[in-house]
Design a protein around this motif. Sequence first.
Motif, short mmCIF file in Angstrom:
data_model
loop_
_atom_site.label_atom_id
_atom_site.label_comp_id
_atom_site.label_asym_id
_atom_site.label_seq_id
_atom_site.Cartn_x
_atom_site.Cartn_y
_atom_site.Cartn_z
N TYR B 381 1.06 -1.22 -0.01
CA TYR B 381 0.07 0.15 0.04
C TYR B 381 1.01 1.17 0.00
O TYR B 381 0.56 2.11 -0.70
CB TYR B 381 -0.91 -0.02 1.20
CG TYR B 381 -1.98 1.13 1.33
CD1 TYR B 381 -1.76 2.37 1.83
CD2 TYR B 381 -3.10 0.81 0.70
CE1 TYR B 381 -2.46 3.45 1.72
CE2 TYR B 381 -4.26 2.12 0.51
CZ TYR B 381 -3.69 3.26 0.99
OH TYR B 381 -4.54 4.52 1.25
N LYS B 382 2.09 1.39 0.81
CA LYS B 382 2.70 2.61 0.94
C LYS B 382 3.47 2.82 -0.48
O LYS B 382 3.63 3.91 -0.91
CB LYS B 382 3.90 2.02 2.01
CG LYS B 382 4.09 2.75 3.02
CD LYS B 382 5.38 2.83 3.95
CE LYS B 382 5.25 3.40 5.12
NZ LYS B 382 4.33 2.96 6.19
N ALA B 383 3.74 1.71 -1.29
CA ALA B 383 4.51 2.10 -2.51
C ALA B 383 3.44 2.63 -3.41
O ALA B 383 3.91 3.50 -4.16
CB ALA B 383 4.86 0.68 -3.14
N ALA B 384 2.21 2.26 -3.28
CA ALA B 384 1.30 2.63 -4.15
C ALA B 384 0.90 4.00 -3.88
O ALA B 384 0.92 5.09 -4.81
CB ALA B 384 0.06 1.87 -4.27
N ASP B 385 0.84 4.38 -2.57
CA ASP B 385 0.57 5.82 -2.06
C ASP B 385 1.63 6.66 -2.54
O ASP B 385 1.36 7.73 -3.17
CB ASP B 385 0.35 5.90 -0.62
CG ASP B 385 -0.25 6.91 -0.02
OD1 ASP B 385 -0.05 7.36 1.03
OD2 ASP B 385 -1.18 7.57 -0.78
N PRO B 451 5.36 3.26 -13.30
CA PRO B 451 6.61 2.94 -13.01
C PRO B 451 7.14 3.45 -11.63
O PRO B 451 8.15 2.87 -11.02
CB PRO B 451 7.30 3.70 -13.94
CG PRO B 451 6.29 3.73 -15.13
CD PRO B 451 4.97 3.90 -14.54
N TYR B 452 6.69 4.52 -11.03
CA TYR B 452 6.96 4.76 -9.79
C TYR B 452 6.69 3.76 -8.69
O TYR B 452 7.28 3.87 -7.63
CB TYR B 452 6.24 6.29 -9.34
CG TYR B 452 6.66 7.47 -10.26
CD1 TYR B 452 6.00 7.95 -11.36
CD2 TYR B 452 7.90 8.01 -9.73
CE1 TYR B 452 6.42 8.90 -12.14
CE2 TYR B 452 8.39 8.92 -10.34
CZ TYR B 452 7.74 9.58 -11.56
OH TYR B 452 8.37 10.50 -12.36
N PHE B 453 5.55 3.17 -8.81
CA PHE B 453 5.22 2.05 -7.85
C PHE B 453 6.31 0.96 -7.69
O PHE B 453 6.80 0.53 -6.86
CB PHE B 453 3.88 1.22 -8.26
CG PHE B 453 3.57 0.17 -7.50
CD1 PHE B 453 4.04 -1.24 -8.01
CD2 PHE B 453 3.03 0.05 -6.39
CE1 PHE B 453 3.92 -2.36 -7.28
CE2 PHE B 453 2.77 -0.98 -5.53
CZ PHE B 453 3.16 -2.33 -5.92
N TYR B 454 6.77 0.60 -8.99
CA TYR B 454 7.90 -0.41 -9.32
C TYR B 454 9.07 0.09 -8.50
O TYR B 454 9.78 -0.59 -7.74
CB TYR B 454 8.17 -0.70 -10.74
CG TYR B 454 7.37 -1.53 -11.54
CD1 TYR B 454 6.14 -1.02 -11.89
CD2 TYR B 454 7.67 -2.77 -11.74
CE1 TYR B 454 5.36 -2.08 -12.35
CE2 TYR B 454 7.01 -3.74 -12.78
CZ TYR B 454 5.89 -3.36 -12.86
OH TYR B 454 4.81 -4.13 -13.53
N LYS B 455 9.33 1.37 -8.72
CA LYS B 455 10.48 1.86 -7.86
C LYS B 455 10.38 1.84 -6.48
O LYS B 455 11.49 1.35 -5.77
CB LYS B 455 10.87 3.51 -8.31
CG LYS B 455 11.73 4.18 -7.64
CD LYS B 455 11.71 5.61 -8.29
CE LYS B 455 12.54 6.73 -7.59
NZ LYS B 455 12.16 7.15 -6.35
N HIS B 456 9.35 2.71 -6.05
CA HIS B 456 9.03 2.56 -4.45
C HIS B 456 8.87 1.17 -4.02
O HIS B 456 9.44 0.75 -2.73
CB HIS B 456 7.83 3.36 -4.18
CG HIS B 456 7.84 4.82 -4.54
ND1 HIS B 456 8.85 5.70 -3.80
CD2 HIS B 456 7.42 5.60 -5.20
CE1 HIS B 456 8.97 6.71 -4.18
NE2 HIS B 456 7.87 6.73 -5.21
#
Lengths: 464, 464
Positions: B381-385, B451-456
Amino acid sequence: MLSPKDYIEKNKDAFLNELIELLKIPSVSADPAFKDDVNAAAKVVKKSLLAAGCDTAEVCETPGLPIVYGEKIIDPKLPTVLVYGHYDVQPPDPIDLWTSPPFEPVIKKTDIHPEGAIFARGACDDKGQMFMHVKALQYMTETDNLPCNVKFMIEGEEEVGSVSLEWFLERNQDKLENDVILISDTGMISKDTPSITTGLRGLSYVEVEVTGPNRDLHSGLYGGAVANPINILNKMIASLQDEDNRITVPGFYDKVEELSKEERQKMAEAPFDLDEYKEHIGIPDVRGEKAYSTLERASIRPTLDVNGIWGGYIGEGAKTVIASKAYAKISMRLVPNHNWEEITELFKKHFESIAPAGVTVEVKPHHGGQAYVTPIDGIEYKAADLAFKDTFGKDAIPLRSGGSIPIVSLFEGYLKSKTILMGFGLNSDAIHSPNEHFGVWNFLKGIETIPYFYKHFTDLKTKS
Amino acid sequence: MLSPKDYIEKNKDAFLNELIELLKIPSVSADPAFKDDVNAAAKVVKKSLLAAGCDTAEVCETPGLPIVYGEKIIDPKLPTVLVYGHYDVQPPDPIDLWTSPPFEPVIKKTDIHPEGAIFARGACDDKGQMFMHVKALQYMTETDNLPCNVKFMIEGEEEVGSVSLEWFLERNQDKLENDVILISDTGMISKDTPSITTGLRGLSYVEVEVTGPNRDLHSGLYGGAVANPINILNKMIASLQDEDNRITVPGFYDKVEELSKEERQKMAEAPFDLDEYKEHIGIPDVRGEKAYSTLERASIRPTLDVNGIWGGYIGEGAKTVIASKAYAKISMRLVPNHNWEEITELFKKHFESIAPAGVTVEVKPHHGGQAYVTPIDGIEYKAADLAFKDTFGKDAIPLRSGGSIPIVSLFEGYLKSKTILMGFGLNSDAIHSPNEHFGVWNFLKGIETIPYFYKHFTDLKTKS
């Protein structure tokens, strides 16, 4: 002089072939796609009236579908019989349940009809029965045996409410003047139990539409939060009948005629086998208004039936949708002394009033007609009874039918004469259903019996 | 290094054209007539995965419709993201309500989508949203920016209950091993209010059939005397909900999770305009379970909706018939801690038990799935946020959805990982309805955010 029986024996193949030709025409009045076929059937009926001995016959245009009129006037001082029938038929749906195509007539033997029955849409209702009268006329003219005047009025909209008939009656009261109206569009109890239908139920047919959201919705995203038109329609329809199966529309029973104990007792004497009844239509149990018998529920009590319902996704597989709209076709059978237009208004007002928040409801009246009761002490009934005695060897049983022929009370209003309902169909003929049929025996028996009605009616009428 | 935003700017026309080509294929899983199209769509998806940078991609046969699998493994020691989506679509019915044909995609401007929206069946659910992930992969591989391993599992039966998915999961647990599952098949609150779906409702979908007489009957001759399957079906369905709109199936609410006052208060803080909600779908009023708000009724409470109903004569005009059979498709949305198979059994038992005398009833379970809740304190959830924060400039709102994605709890069972539901659709996209569409802006924003989700996720996972 050749008796009807002998004449029929000589000509039955020709009669059957002519009827079969008429049955091939898909004269479905409910569907405009069949308009040409309806017109073609009218022409065939006209031709057959002339061939049967009418002096004149014509296809009369109306605002709707044509009415065929024919007559043979032998002496204005003699009584006049007016024959009514219809050449239009019910839609054949559902077609996939027919074992032979609805408009490709074929004669097949059945347990009830070992002599064979003609299977086709309209075989019994009403082409077969109407055609008996045409062939009966042919017998009487060809054997120089016609005792009175005869007029034929064969319409093409009976299955859709006879919408143009009143227009026609209004404009042709002189032309249609008569002493009795003869109709064969009902049934008899069995092949050895002739009956005369002495009562018909009225009818009010409506279409209802419930609208919720302005488009179909995803039932996950919206389910539980909005009124579902189908669920609502179900609730509304369910509320129309209570746990005693009485109709809950306010005022519905105010004018309903309650039969006397004696009349109900007499009705109960008609031969009726409940087990056979249930077995024949494959139901585990009957069901209806508390405190009335099956026969009573089907004849002297009013009803409410949903004839069709649809809404949402009804195709193959699953679709999780909340439909924008839900629809139903609802009809009520009425009894004396209902006024069908009043009942329609009561229903409409009530149904629209019980619509809950979240939906809008529309009630569209479709068609209807009054109930009718024929007196059994008149010469019309007597003549019919004597005719049945001649050909069946026994009296007919007076029978209250559940069906409706709305125009019968219209006839009395405009033409001031009574109607005699001499039916030769059987309940098992499956009218309005797939695999409708009409017994060859019944067809020929009708042709045999009808001339005796003419004879007795003329005798009784001229004596009185 | 090219940012996702810049990459998208350069390639957006190509992206839209590729999506449009995929949308042209009528991959309707509910109807066997479209089997070839479903297979064709699978092939196109496979090709697009390879073009986007997957090392391998294959169309995997199943007992049902194929599942497309693709992967790019850069280092077994790095985390693995598994992307799930579906290439099958809902049936387009009713087709006459579409302003442009459902399988002839066209980009039109709307008030909500001034940049244009792609109108086609599947534009949002799920081809458009699934394709965002394919293009996001293409961005990451072409800019050498892929931080972890990625696997794609794109199935063809989601709209019919993902019947073969469990078979596939059971046989491919090693192949599908992952650290998080990413799905875009839900919506966000609005274009400036990103949300992460933290709850899904379960589903139980059944078909019911009520049978009365063994053939259609004339409603005059039999009306009032026999049980009318449509009237009966209406009564039975009406009885399934009481006057508080609670479902009356015994035991239905036994395992329903009641949210705490605090949780309900938090839910009530999500932006929601009731007038806009009603206006948008054209309803005069909302309706649902007593003592719950609209949002609660549509997400944390179970429901029962009739998705389709039919019986009797539903064509043009009138037919006075008592139908032999009446049918309905009924689905229930479930919540934690319902067990969908248990609920299906409860429903079946209850519905069959309330059938009155005179009819027989059959309940055919169709498909279903468990409800699901995702923990908001996990790194998934954090990564998505964080990803939403990068591209929207604000935190996402955790949202409980009313919809169902039954396989999400299956995933946890077989693959032991959590699912993150990052949706870019809008309620107004009219999924499951005519004129379904997907905003060009939303499509591109998804490609930018993923892509930001993948990164985080990789950062958080490798640190933990």
